[in-house]
Enzyme design. Structure first.
Site, short mmCIF file in Angstrom:
data_model
loop_
_atom_site.label_atom_id
_atom_site.label_comp_id
_atom_site.label_asym_id
_atom_site.label_seq_id
_atom_site.Cartn_x
_atom_site.Cartn_y
_atom_site.Cartn_z
N GLU A 1 0.67 -1.15 -0.05
CA GLU A 1 -0.17 -0.11 0.14
C GLU A 1 0.73 1.27 -0.13
O GLU A 1 0.58 2.19 -0.66
CB GLU A 1 -0.85 0.03 1.12
CG GLU A 1 -2.03 -1.03 1.10
CD GLU A 1 -3.00 -0.82 0.13
OE1 GLU A 1 -3.24 0.10 -0.60
OE2 GLU A 1 -3.69 -1.73 -0.28
N ASN B 1 0.97 3.97 -3.02
CA ASN B 1 0.85 5.42 -2.99
C ASN B 1 1.92 6.18 -3.51
O ASN B 1 1.57 7.18 -4.28
CB ASN B 1 0.75 5.68 -1.51
CG ASN B 1 -0.84 5.19 -1.14
OD1 ASN B 1 -1.83 4.88 -1.80
ND2 ASN B 1 -0.96 5.42 0.24
N ARG C 1 -9.53 4.14 -7.02
CA ARG C 1 -8.97 4.17 -5.72
C ARG C 1 -9.91 3.59 -4.66
O ARG C 1 -11.05 4.43 -4.62
CB ARG C 1 -8.05 5.00 -5.49
CG ARG C 1 -7.06 5.75 -6.43
CD ARG C 1 -6.07 4.70 -7.16
NE ARG C 1 -5.62 3.67 -6.12
CZ ARG C 1 -4.87 2.81 -6.88
NH1 ARG C 1 -4.54 2.49 -8.15
NH2 ARG C 1 -4.26 1.95 -6.11
N1 LIG Z 1 2.87 9.11 -1.17
C1 LIG Z 1 1.90 9.93 -1.27
N2 LIG Z 1 2.26 11.01 -1.98
C2 LIG Z 1 0.99 11.95 -2.10
N3 LIG Z 1 -0.24 11.78 -2.00
C3 LIG Z 1 -0.43 10.59 -1.06
C4 LIG Z 1 0.44 9.46 -0.82
N4 LIG Z 1 -0.01 8.62 -0.09
C5 LIG Z 1 -1.13 9.01 -0.05
N5 LIG Z 1 -1.48 10.31 -0.59
C6 LIG Z 1 -3.08 10.56 -0.36
O1 LIG Z 1 -3.71 10.25 0.49
C7 LIG Z 1 -4.85 9.63 -0.14
C8 LIG Z 1 -5.21 8.42 0.55
O2 LIG Z 1 -4.41 7.33 0.62
P1 LIG Z 1 -5.00 5.95 0.57
O3 LIG Z 1 -5.56 5.67 1.95
O4 LIG Z 1 -3.88 4.86 0.24
O5 LIG Z 1 -6.31 5.74 -0.35
P2 LIG Z 1 -5.89 5.61 -2.05
O6 LIG Z 1 -4.61 5.46 -2.28
O7 LIG Z 1 -6.87 4.63 -2.48
O8 LIG Z 1 -6.53 7.00 -2.59
C9 LIG Z 1 -4.74 9.32 -1.45
O9 LIG Z 1 -5.60 9.53 -2.30
C10 LIG Z 1 -3.74 10.60 -1.74
O10 LIG Z 1 -4.39 11.78 -2.15
MG LIG Z 2 -3.37 3.98 -1.70
#
Ligand SMILES: Nc1ncnc2c1ncn2[C@@H]1O[C@H](COP(=O)(O)OP(=O)(O)O)[C@@H](O)[C@H]1O
Ligand SMILES: [Mg+2]
Length: 147
Positions: free
Chosen positions: A48, A52, A108
């Site tokens: 995960e 991301n 997502r």
């Molecule tokens: N490494 C990252 N860099 C930038 N934004 C991130 C990163 N990780 C997470 N995010 C932000 O946090 C939100 C939530 O992440 P997550 O819980 O993994 O859900 P998803 O990936 O399904 O959107 C993402 O939609 C994104 O906006």
């Molecule tokens: Mg994610």
């Protein structure tokens, strides 16, 4: 804190590196002899965090960015750090809420951080806009009972 082993690697943010990253980390942590179920948790959480970096961190750029993964082991704990130099997260608290996603149109689920929190003993996220994001995952390793 006394570490007994560590590694650090940098890979480009390509989707094919997601399975590579989780396999490398779980192979490394295996030397602490964790339960199979715990290795599955480690793989899921790393997957995960790396996804991301691939999907969100460098979304505005045409080229792949860097993902740096550091893992450190003490006798009974694995510390895993996944770092990108991408767009950063404006509101970490909101981003970590279950079902929150900034990409609902791209299928997502918004559950990445929720999965990390349920799999790891500790999840710490730090981020700065346009500088990048660092996710620290801590796993207390439950070793198999020796008969
Ligand atoms: N490494 C990252 N860099 C930038 N934004 C991130 C990163 N990780 C997470 N995010 C932000 O946090 C939100 C939530 O992440 P997550 O819980 O993994 O859900 P998803 O990936 O399904 O959107 C993402 O939609 C994104 O906006
Ligand atoms: Mg994610």
């Amino acid at each position: 804190m006394k570490y007994i082993n560590y590694f650090k690697m940098t890979i480009p943010s390509l989707s094919r590196n997601e399975s590579f990253a989780r396999t490398v980390v779980s192979a490394f942590v295996s030397q602490l002899d964790p339960l199979v179920s715990q290795l599955a948790d480690i793989r899921a959480a790393v997957s995960e965090a790396v996804t991301n970096c691939i999907v969100h961190a460098y979304a505005d750029s045409e080229d792949a960015g860097k993902i740096t993964i550091t893992a450190k082991l003490s006798e009974d704990t694995a510390y895993i750090k996944i770092k990108d130099n991408g767009c950063g997260i404006e509101n970490i608290k909101q981003a970590m809420e279950p079902l929150f996603t900034t990409k609902p149109d791209e299928e997502r689920t918004g559950l990445g951080f929720a999965v990390m929190e349920s799999c790891a003993d500790k999840v710490k996220v730090s981020s700065e806009k346009n500088k990048g994001t660092t996710v620290n995952l801590t796993f207390k390793i439950e070793t198999k009972e020796v008969l």
